[in-house]
Enzyme design. Structure first.
Site, short mmCIF file in Angstrom:
data_model
loop_
_atom_site.label_atom_id
_atom_site.label_comp_id
_atom_site.label_asym_id
_atom_site.label_seq_id
_atom_site.Cartn_x
_atom_site.Cartn_y
_atom_site.Cartn_z
N ASN A 144 0.86 -1.18 0.00
CA ASN A 144 0.00 0.00 0.00
C ASN A 144 0.91 1.24 0.00
OD1 ASN A 144 -1.46 2.26 1.02
ND2 ASN A 144 -3.09 0.87 1.66
N HIS A 147 1.13 6.14 1.88
CA HIS A 147 1.91 7.04 2.73
C HIS A 147 3.16 7.60 2.06
CE1 HIS A 147 -1.03 6.69 5.71
NE2 HIS A 147 -0.95 5.37 5.70
N ARG A 157 4.60 18.64 1.37
CA ARG A 157 5.30 19.81 0.82
C ARG A 157 4.70 20.32 -0.48
NH1 ARG A 157 10.33 21.19 3.15
NH2 ARG A 157 9.88 20.91 5.34
N HIS A 172 -5.36 3.83 -1.94
CA HIS A 172 -6.69 4.24 -1.48
C HIS A 172 -6.94 5.67 -1.94
CE1 HIS A 172 -9.61 4.58 2.22
NE2 HIS A 172 -10.19 4.92 1.09
N ARG A 195 -9.00 8.42 -1.40
CA ARG A 195 -10.00 8.85 -0.43
C ARG A 195 -10.80 10.02 -0.97
NH1 ARG A 195 -8.98 6.83 5.10
NH2 ARG A 195 -10.64 8.24 5.68
N ARG A 200 -6.50 12.98 0.55
CA ARG A 200 -5.44 13.41 1.49
C ARG A 200 -4.09 12.79 1.15
NH1 ARG A 200 -7.26 10.24 6.92
NH2 ARG A 200 -9.15 11.38 6.50
N HIS A 201 -4.08 11.64 0.47
CA HIS A 201 -2.78 11.10 0.03
C HIS A 201 -2.81 10.81 -1.48
CE1 HIS A 201 -4.98 7.53 1.31
NE2 HIS A 201 -4.69 7.69 2.59
N GLU A 211 -8.41 0.87 -3.48
CA GLU A 211 -9.30 0.92 -2.32
C GLU A 211 -10.24 2.09 -2.51
OE1 GLU A 211 -7.45 1.09 1.47
OE2 GLU A 211 -6.15 -0.59 1.04
N THR A 225 -8.44 3.76 7.91
CA THR A 225 -9.67 2.98 7.87
C THR A 225 -9.83 2.25 9.21
OG1 THR A 225 -9.12 2.65 5.56
CG2 THR A 225 -10.99 1.42 6.41
N GLU A 278 -11.31 -8.93 2.40
CA GLU A 278 -10.05 -8.65 3.10
C GLU A 278 -10.39 -8.51 4.57
OE1 GLU A 278 -7.29 -5.88 1.37
OE2 GLU A 278 -6.50 -5.33 3.34
N HIS A 281 -3.93 -4.53 7.55
CA HIS A 281 -4.04 -3.37 8.44
C HIS A 281 -3.20 -3.59 9.69
CE1 HIS A 281 -5.47 0.31 10.26
NE2 HIS A 281 -5.99 0.60 9.08
N GLY A 282 -2.21 -2.70 9.84
CA GLY A 282 -1.39 -2.72 11.05
C GLY A 282 -0.36 -3.84 11.09
N GLY A 335 0.97 -1.42 4.38
CA GLY A 335 1.41 -0.10 3.94
C GLY A 335 2.23 0.66 4.96
N HIS A 336 1.57 1.16 6.01
CA HIS A 336 2.19 2.15 6.88
C HIS A 336 3.53 1.68 7.46
CE1 HIS A 336 2.74 4.51 10.60
NE2 HIS A 336 2.32 5.49 9.83
#
Ligand code: PXP
Length: 244
Positions: free
Chosen positions: A10, A13, A21, A46, A48, A52-53, A73, A104, A154, A194-195, A216-217
């Site tokens: 993912n 990020h 920036r 994703h 959104r 935002r990203h 996503e 999410t 998922e 996730h996570g 991802g993160h």
């Protein structure tokens, strides 16, 4: 390569850092290209509602320039449906979305929303897009996913990832194991995410009916220290070790 368990990166990020920036760097498309080199099986992004990203332009560039299947996503909205049908990614993962959330936060409530989701899943599937639903590891949600016509779910691993190591985490893992077994019984392909981190990925990767992990993160954060390709290779190694 997948060795029975695919890894989806993912890249949201990378775009988060870029957008901090306002310029073009770092480019999520460049991260996706490096993921190919690291043996990743797919890219997840994703789009959104608040952009935002990931932005619309990123989706176009990912579709046109990256030789990996794209998993888009998306929230279950008319706008996102139109975008998915325009780009026709390999897969679309329908997620719940709240503007004020940081990420999410929970799974999609499929039970109770079958009538709303079914036509959307039908349209996406008719366009050749493989649809998954991001849900909590609950039997009622899995059964509802079949009713809604989704071929894939998922499982949200957030509660597992956040639980304290020991009995609390074991209990969350047990929910995932049971849900993954139920997927096989009712004919759903099972993904999870996730996570997930180096520290907690193995028990999930060990579940034999899980076909794909989307992460991802942690990977983007760890890449700051190790570099993206070594980070991805290490995750791949841990997943393969779990499956061996
Ligand atoms: N899968 C889905 C459906 C998600 O929404 C997310 C987070 O955007 C992920 C996987 C990846 O989660 P994380 O960034 O915590 O690895």
């Amino acid at each position: 390569m997948s060795r029975g368990l695919r890894l989806g990166l993912n890249i949201d990020h990378v775009a988060t850092i870029r957008n901090a920036r306002g310029g073009p760097h770092p480019d999520p498309v460049r991260a996706a290209a490096l993921a190919v080199e690291a043996g990743v099986d797919g890219i997840t992004a994703h789009l959104r509602e608040d952009r935002r990203h990931i932005r619309d332009e990123d989706i176009r560039a990912l579709m046109e320039t990256v030789g990996l299947p794209l998993n888009l996503e998306m929230a279950a909205t008319g706008e996102m449906l139109e975008i998915a049908l325009r780009h026709r990614p390999h897969a679309a993962c329908i997620v719940p979305e709240r503007r004020e959330e940081r990420t999410t936060e929970g799974g999609l409530q499929v039970a109770g929303q079958v009538a709303k989701l079914k036509p959307m899943i039908g349209e996406l599937s008719a366009a050749g897009i493989r649809v998954s639903l991001f849900i909590e590891p609950e039997i009622a949600q899995l059964d509802a996913a079949v009713e809604a016509g989704a071929p894939v779910v998922e499982l949200h691993t957030g509660a597992y990832a956040e639980a304290k190591k020991g009995p609390a985490r074991d209990a969350q893992l047990d929910r995932l194991v049971k849900a993954a077994a139920h997927c096989e019984k009712i004919g759903l392909e099972c993904h999870a995410g996730h996570g997930l981190t180096f520290d907690n990925v193995k028990p999930v990767a060990t579940i034999p009916t899980v076909a794909e992990l989307n992460i991802g993160h942690f990977l983007i954060g760890e890449a700051v220290f190790r570099g993206l390709v070594p980070t991805l290779r290490e995750m791949r190694r841990l997943m393969d070790e779990a499956r061996a």
